[in-house]
Motif scaffolding. Structure first.
Motif, short mmCIF file in Angstrom:
data_model
loop_
_atom_site.label_atom_id
_atom_site.label_comp_id
_atom_site.label_asym_id
_atom_site.label_seq_id
_atom_site.Cartn_x
_atom_site.Cartn_y
_atom_site.Cartn_z
N ARG A 68 39.59 36.25 37.46
CA ARG A 68 39.91 34.90 38.36
C ARG A 68 39.29 33.77 37.48
N GLY B 16 41.77 30.84 36.04
CA GLY B 16 41.49 29.29 36.16
C GLY B 16 41.44 28.34 35.09
N ASP C 86 36.76 22.31 43.15
CA ASP C 86 37.54 21.53 44.17
C ASP C 86 36.75 20.66 45.05
N GLN D 158 39.69 37.64 45.64
CA GLN D 158 38.11 37.24 45.93
C GLN D 158 37.49 37.83 46.80
N THR E 184 45.59 34.11 44.36
CA THR E 184 45.49 33.32 43.17
C THR E 184 45.85 31.97 43.50
N GLN E 185 46.56 31.73 44.43
CA GLN E 185 47.12 30.22 44.72
C GLN E 185 46.42 29.27 44.02
N ARG E 186 45.26 29.12 44.72
CA ARG E 186 44.09 28.04 44.30
C ARG E 186 44.09 27.72 42.81
N LEU E 187 43.95 29.01 42.25
CA LEU E 187 43.64 29.05 40.58
C LEU E 187 44.84 28.62 39.81
N SER F 282 48.10 27.39 40.95
CA SER F 282 49.18 26.56 41.88
C SER F 282 49.94 25.68 40.82
N GLU G 120 35.89 28.05 41.44
CA GLU G 120 36.85 27.03 42.00
C GLU G 120 36.26 26.21 42.81
N GLN G 121 35.09 26.69 43.49
CA GLN G 121 34.64 25.78 44.39
C GLN G 121 34.00 24.54 43.80
#
Length: 402
Positions: free
Chosen positions: A283, A287, A45, A268, A313-316, A318, A41-42
């Motif tokens: 994860r 994603g 993002d 994570q 998991t919000q960033r993955l 949302s 995810e980095q």
């Protein structure tokens, strides 16, 4: 006029090239390291020009490469052996380099990549100009890649995934059910299917050219196909999680829907030298998925577990459609209203479904068959409805401040 330095994202690596490149640009310039990528995810993002990544990075996959490139960034793959170079080229990276190249060569390649624009992007801009002012067509709402997870263990996510697959198949959908649970895989056992070939076999077929991914599938008698998980969960530590995504991407090309059952453990964790910690499979699947089906227990405490799961998991997920299934619920209208209000107020899922307990499921599990038609099956039908183009998902937002 001085040129702006290229910004780099370096995927965590234990090889000497990574440290050498970092030191060289710090001393001599030409580029600057923007971020050290520990998790996929980095790579999506953060803002940078070029992602520099090892061929052995566990989360490297064709899907990740495509997503990075869609964000107008380039991918430079680093290899140590000829097989690594072949893998990188197959994944579609923008350029490859040997790990023993000089730092100056790394910088020259990075600067060149940063200055390039994709031909596809330029073509897309021309097309956009030609069609300026025309009404946009509705985006398709079919969820081709669906992750199925449990908010905690033992909530029945496997049974929900199996029944979803059967219902989709009854509707004429080509569907493949993949067991990517790296903690407690159970789909093959539940359906009385062989444990081999399995997802590792499919990875070998894909990356070594030893056969087609479809050769690793088993056909369930009702018509959907199944890719079993690894019978020994310790084997997950020996493979790249990104390979699982590559297999799923390949299956998506020949199926209308791919359902992927994953572990409920998704938090994570500290990454290793390859850049990925435990639970990386779950994860990565979340994603990459188009939609998520989250199965919860039938109690107020279970709602708390749903919120904790979403926090992890919000960033993955949302922006993805989220379909919550409260499973094995038999407590009456008042209790249902309380749980429903809590979920709707705090989570606002795309859909919320309550499924009743079904004693036939235990019998079916012993026999390795699908459960007969019941209230459980009817409830799962409504989940299937939300995964088809008939209904457009509404916006979901998790209120983390509550």
């Amino acid at each position: 006029v001085a040129m702006t330095e290229a910004s780099i994202a370096i995927a965590a690596s234990g090889r000497e090239w990574a440290l050498g490149l970092h030191r060289f640009v710090a001393d001599h310039g030409g580029a600057r390291v923007r971020v050290r990528v520990m998790h996929p995810e980095q790579a999506l993002d953060e803002a940078y020009d070029v992602l520099v990544i090892d061929d052995i990075t566990s989360f490297l996959s064709a899907h990740l490469v495509q997503q990075v490139q869609k964000r107008d960034r380039k991918v430079l793959g680093i290899y140590d052996e000829p097989a690594g170079e072949q893998r990188l080229r197959k994944l579609g990276v923008n350029a490859v380099m040997s790990a023993d190249a000089e730092p100056e060569a790394f910088v020259a390649t990075i600067v060149n990549l940063a200055a390039q624009r994709n031909v596809d992007e330029e073509f897309a801009e021309l097309i956009a100009d030609l069609h300026e002012g025309e009404p946009e067509a509705d985006a398709p709402t079919t969820a081709r890649f669906v992750a199925v997870a449990g908010a905690g263990g033992g909530v029945g996510a496997t049974e929900v995934a199996i029944t979803l697959a059967a219902d989709l198949r009854r509707r004429g959908t080509r569907v493949c059910l993949v067991d990517a649970d790296d903690v407690a895989p159970a789909i093959a056992q539940r359906l009385d299917l062989p444990l081999h070939p399995n997802i590792r076999t499919a990875m070998d077929h894909l990356h070594h050219g030893s056969g087609s991914v479809s050769h690793a599938l088993h056909r369930q008698y009702s018509g959907f196909t199944v890719l079993p998980g690894l019978p020994n969960v310790r084997d997950w530590g020996e493979i790249r999680s990104g390979d699982a995504i590559d297999v799923i991407t390949e299956l998506s090309a020949v199926n209308d829907v791919v359902l992927v059952n994953i572990s409920s453990l998704v938090e994570q964790t500290q990454g290793d030298a390859r850049g990925e910690g435990r639970f990386g499979v779950a994860r990565l699947v979340l994603g990459a998925a188009d939609a998520v089906v989250l199965v919860a227990g039938p109690t107020p405490m279970a709602v708390g577990r749903v919120i904790e799961w979403l926090a992890d998991t919000q960033r993955l997920i949302s922006a993805k459609p989220l379909h919550v299934v409260v499973n094995r619920f038999d407590d009456g209208l008042f209790a249902r209203g309380e749980i429903e209000q809590e979920i709707e107020d705090v989570i606002r899922p795309t859909s919320l479904t309550f499924t009743p307990s079904d004693p036939n499921l235990a019998k079916a599990a012993w026999e390795g068959t699908l459960a007969p038609w019941s209230g459980f099956s009817r409830a799962i039908e409504s989940v299937t409805d939300h995964l088809t183009p008939a209904r457009a998902p509404r916006t979901r937002r998790l209120r983390m401040g509550r």
